[in-house]
Design an enzyme around this catalytic site. Structure first.
Site, PDB file in Angstrom:
ATOM      1  CG  ASP A  90     -71.995  20.353  88.306  1.00  0.00           C
ATOM      2  OD1 ASP A  90     -70.787  20.090  88.167  1.00  0.00           O
ATOM      3  OD2 ASP A  90     -72.661  19.997  89.308  1.00  0.00           O
ATOM      4  CB  THR A 111     -67.451  18.588  84.906  1.00  0.00           C
ATOM      5  OG1 THR A 111     -67.269  17.721  86.020  1.00  0.00           O
ATOM      6  CG2 THR A 111     -66.353  18.333  83.885  1.00  0.00           C
TER       7      THR A 111
END
Length: 272
Positions: A9, A43
């Site tokens: 992430d 993401t």
């Protein structure tokens, strides 16, 4: 089993609060690539908003964007797999946004569009203006999200922001119950809405399978609620020290926060 894929992430995890990459993280991930590992960005961001990080990491893997709504091949400059919002559902959501006076950033095609410049929009826009022109994402203010939704090719997700967390949570629950959409908290004042079934874990698993591997071959790093799907699905799910306690509870390992060299330290000690 030694992982072969490193899923990362960005905001709150690989990125510092100043939206920068730590030198130690860059060095460790470069070493990991040399050793044959496959780093993958997973993401909530639009692909146009991760240029500087993708390039700094010198990746050749696809980026999984907008909480798994699609995967994007940067080198071919094309979407690989995707499940965008149908226009009719987007229009129903926009109607609810107007009824409840909730502002949203709509992620479409190659841009992010908005009607009102909320704090989230201004913060992201100000960050983008500090980038080289070629790396700046496109933010466009429009008169009508509804009209824009009928003119674009794909609607990836909506990012909703409100300083009133209770109001935002209640609205997200209402959307889930009435429209059957996927609502995930991605920041302290942001809820993301996408098509039902889209998640970081789902899209990551799809790509991993296409490479002849399973999620047991993955170590995943995350910090927020939209990361839980991949933290739980990965062979090893690693939560950042700055993560919410509810997120930490769903991970296998908890490390230091995103201001420290915790990711690099983990890679050196467990993979390298």
């Amino acid at each position: 089993m030694t992982p072969r894929v490193i899923a990362l992430d960005l905001d709150g995890t690989l990125l510092t609060p100043a939206k920068t990459l730590l030198p130690a993280s860059l060095n460790a991930l470069a070493r990991a690539k040399e050793a044959g590992f496959l780093p993958v960005i997973v993401t909530g961001r639009h692909h146009v908003a991760i240029h500087p990080f993708y390039q700094a990491l010198a990746l050749d893997t696809p980026a999984i964007c907008c909480n798994g709504t699609y995967s994007y091949d940067y080198h071919a400059k094309k979407v690989i797999e995707s499940d965008p919002l149908p226009v009719d559902q987007a229009l129903q959501l926009i109607e609810l946004l107007n009824e409840h006076n909730v502002h949203a950033l709509m992620y479409v095609d190659e841009a992010m569009v908005y009607e009102q410049p909320t704090g989230h929009v201004l913060r992201t826009r100000d960050w983008s203006l500090r980038l080289p022109v070629a790396q700046r994402p496109t933010f466009t203010q429009v008169d009508s999200l509804a009209q824009t939704a009928t003119e674009v090719n794909a609607i990836w997700k909506f990012a909703l922001t409100d300083e009133n967390s209770d109001k935002l949570n209640a609205f997200a629950l209402h959307v889930e119950q009435t429209l059957g959409l996927e609502c995930e908290r991605s920041w302290h004042d942001q809820v993301d809405i996408a098509r039902r079934g889209n998640s970081k874990g789902m899209r990551l698993a799809q790509w991993v399978a296409s490479q002849g591997m399973t999620m047991q071959d993955v170590v995943a790093f995350g910090d927020n609620f939209n990361d839980i799907s991949m933290l739980e699905a990965a062979g090893t799910g690693v939560a950042m020290g700055n993560a919410e306690e509810a997120v930490k509870a769903r991970a296998d390992v908890v490390i230091g926060d995103n201001t420290t060299d915790a990711i690099a330290d983990y890679l050196y000690s467990h993979l390298l």
